[in-house]
Design a protein around this motif. Structure first.
Motif, short mmCIF file in Angstrom:
data_model
loop_
_atom_site.label_atom_id
_atom_site.label_comp_id
_atom_site.label_asym_id
_atom_site.label_seq_id
_atom_site.Cartn_x
_atom_site.Cartn_y
_atom_site.Cartn_z
N GLY A 95 77.69 47.79 7.51
CA GLY A 95 79.16 47.73 7.61
C GLY A 95 79.83 48.90 8.28
N GLY A 96 79.05 49.83 8.86
CA GLY A 96 79.63 50.99 9.55
C GLY A 96 80.48 50.58 10.74
N GLN A 97 81.57 51.34 10.96
CA GLN A 97 82.54 50.97 12.00
C GLN A 97 82.60 51.90 13.20
N ARG A 98 82.33 53.18 12.98
CA ARG A 98 82.56 54.17 14.05
C ARG A 98 81.41 55.17 14.09
N VAL A 99 80.82 55.35 15.27
CA VAL A 99 79.71 56.28 15.47
C VAL A 99 80.09 57.32 16.53
N VAL A 100 79.83 58.59 16.23
CA VAL A 100 79.97 59.65 17.23
C VAL A 100 78.63 60.39 17.27
N VAL A 101 78.06 60.49 18.46
CA VAL A 101 76.75 61.15 18.62
C VAL A 101 76.90 62.39 19.50
N ALA A 102 76.16 63.43 19.15
CA ALA A 102 76.16 64.66 19.96
C ALA A 102 75.21 64.50 21.14
N GLY A 103 75.78 64.54 22.33
CA GLY A 103 74.99 64.57 23.56
C GLY A 103 74.92 65.99 24.06
N THR A 104 74.58 66.15 25.34
CA THR A 104 74.42 67.49 25.90
C THR A 104 74.79 67.52 27.38
N GLY A 105 75.32 68.66 27.81
CA GLY A 105 75.60 68.85 29.23
C GLY A 105 74.35 68.76 30.08
N ALA A 106 73.17 68.95 29.44
CA ALA A 106 71.89 68.86 30.15
C ALA A 106 71.59 67.43 30.60
N GLU A 107 72.40 66.47 30.16
CA GLU A 107 72.22 65.08 30.60
C GLU A 107 72.65 64.89 32.06
N TYR A 108 73.39 65.84 32.60
CA TYR A 108 73.84 65.75 33.99
C TYR A 108 72.82 66.38 34.93
N VAL A 109 72.82 65.90 36.18
CA VAL A 109 72.17 66.64 37.27
C VAL A 109 73.15 67.78 37.58
#
Length: 301
Positions: free
Chosen positions: A106-120
């Motif tokens: 029943g969860g409604q909202r997810v926030v995940v920590a990404g990283t600037g390293a995902e960019y070229v």
């Protein structure tokens, strides 16, 4: 979207997590925080020892708590080890399972920590919409894979999801002895403080501001990828110089003479963070460095 009251925070005893939990508790949320080894009970919330890489433990945690929102920070993310670690693939797999069971309960909202390293990393401004994604190492590839899966899954399963890409952080409790902490510690001990590339420009954000941005992102209706940064790049020579100036130890600072392989200037586009999340930093670089120095000095007493 219904009001969110019960928040699960993974990686809550980590660097960003400790501040996220503290801020959520201060705002009146019912916070359920996971930890691997040591709970930080003093910051408030209810603490649960969970090995998130065990699917069964993650499921038990979600079924017990039944949170309506999730801030997923847990990951082995201390550089440089994290770039090539096989644990990245385990975190991708387990994160998918965790989020799936959160939504199923029943969860409604997810926030995940990404990283600037995902960019070229290319010379100029890194933007969520125009910059290329990197798959150059295990950390970037795993984070980008999870992000793409989350975006697709949220669309089809009908829940709200945001992805906060974090850049260079500094402040108290740094577990990785990154640039600012390394410089402060060396100068407090009256040792040489060496910075390899003084000429490059990077975006630095104080740790409490980063946590505050994640809380603001949770409370917003913003979905998809959002850069979490100050929006103001600083030359490392100036950054390190400010630390030396505050400690009166400028003479102990030295810089490498090699030409950097990385781009000279990296800026971060924070338009979505500013306009859609309606967030901006509370601490200037000067204030953040002052607080960081005070904390490190207190640790040495």
């Amino acid at each position: 979207m219904a009001a969110m009251n019960k928040v699960a925070v993974t990686g809550a005893s980590g660097w960003i997590g400790r501040y996220v939990v503290k801020q959520l508790v201060a705002k009146g949320y019912e916070v359920h925080a996971t930890y691997r080894r040591t709970p930080l009970s003093l910051v408030g919330g209810t603490w649960h020892q969970v090995n998130l890489l065990s699917g069964e433990e993650a499921i038990r945690f979600i079924e017990k708590v039944k949170p309506d929102s999730l801030i997923h920070l847990a990951w082995d993310a201390v550089p440089p080890h994290c770039y090539r670690s096989l644990s990245n693939y385990e975190w991708t797999r387990s994160s998918m399972g965790l989020i799936h069971h959160f939504v199923q309960s029943g969860g409604q909202r997810v926030v995940v920590a990404g990283t600037g390293a995902e960019y070229v990393w290319e010379e100029g401004i890194l933007s969520e919409t125009t910059s290329r994604d990197s798959y150059a190492h295990a950390y970037a590839a795993s984070k980008n894979s999870l992000r793409i899966w989350l975006q697709s899954y949220a669309e089809i399963a009908g829940f709200s999801a945001a992805w906060g890409r974090v850049f260079h952080l500094y402040g108290p409790h740094d577990p990785g002895n990154r640039l600012v902490s390394a410089m402060v510690n060396a100068l407090l001990k009256k040792e040489e403080a060496f910075c390899k590339y003084g000429g490059i420009y990077r975006d630095y954000l104080y740790i409490e501001d980063a946590a505050d941005a994640f809380v603001a992102l949770l409370e917003s209706r913003c979905q998809g990828t959002v850069n979490i940064a100050s929006g103001k790049s600083v030359q490392l020579q100036q950054l390190v110089g400010l630390i030396g100036e505050k400690l009166g130890e400028d003479s102990l600072i030295s810089f490498g003479k090699d030409v950097p392989i990385e781009p000279l200037f990296i800026g971060v586009d924070v338009t979505r963070l500013t306009n859609e999340v309606q967030w901006k930093p509370s601490y200037t670089l000067t204030e953040g460095l002052k607080r960081t120095i005070q904390w490190h000095a207190a640790q040495m007493e």
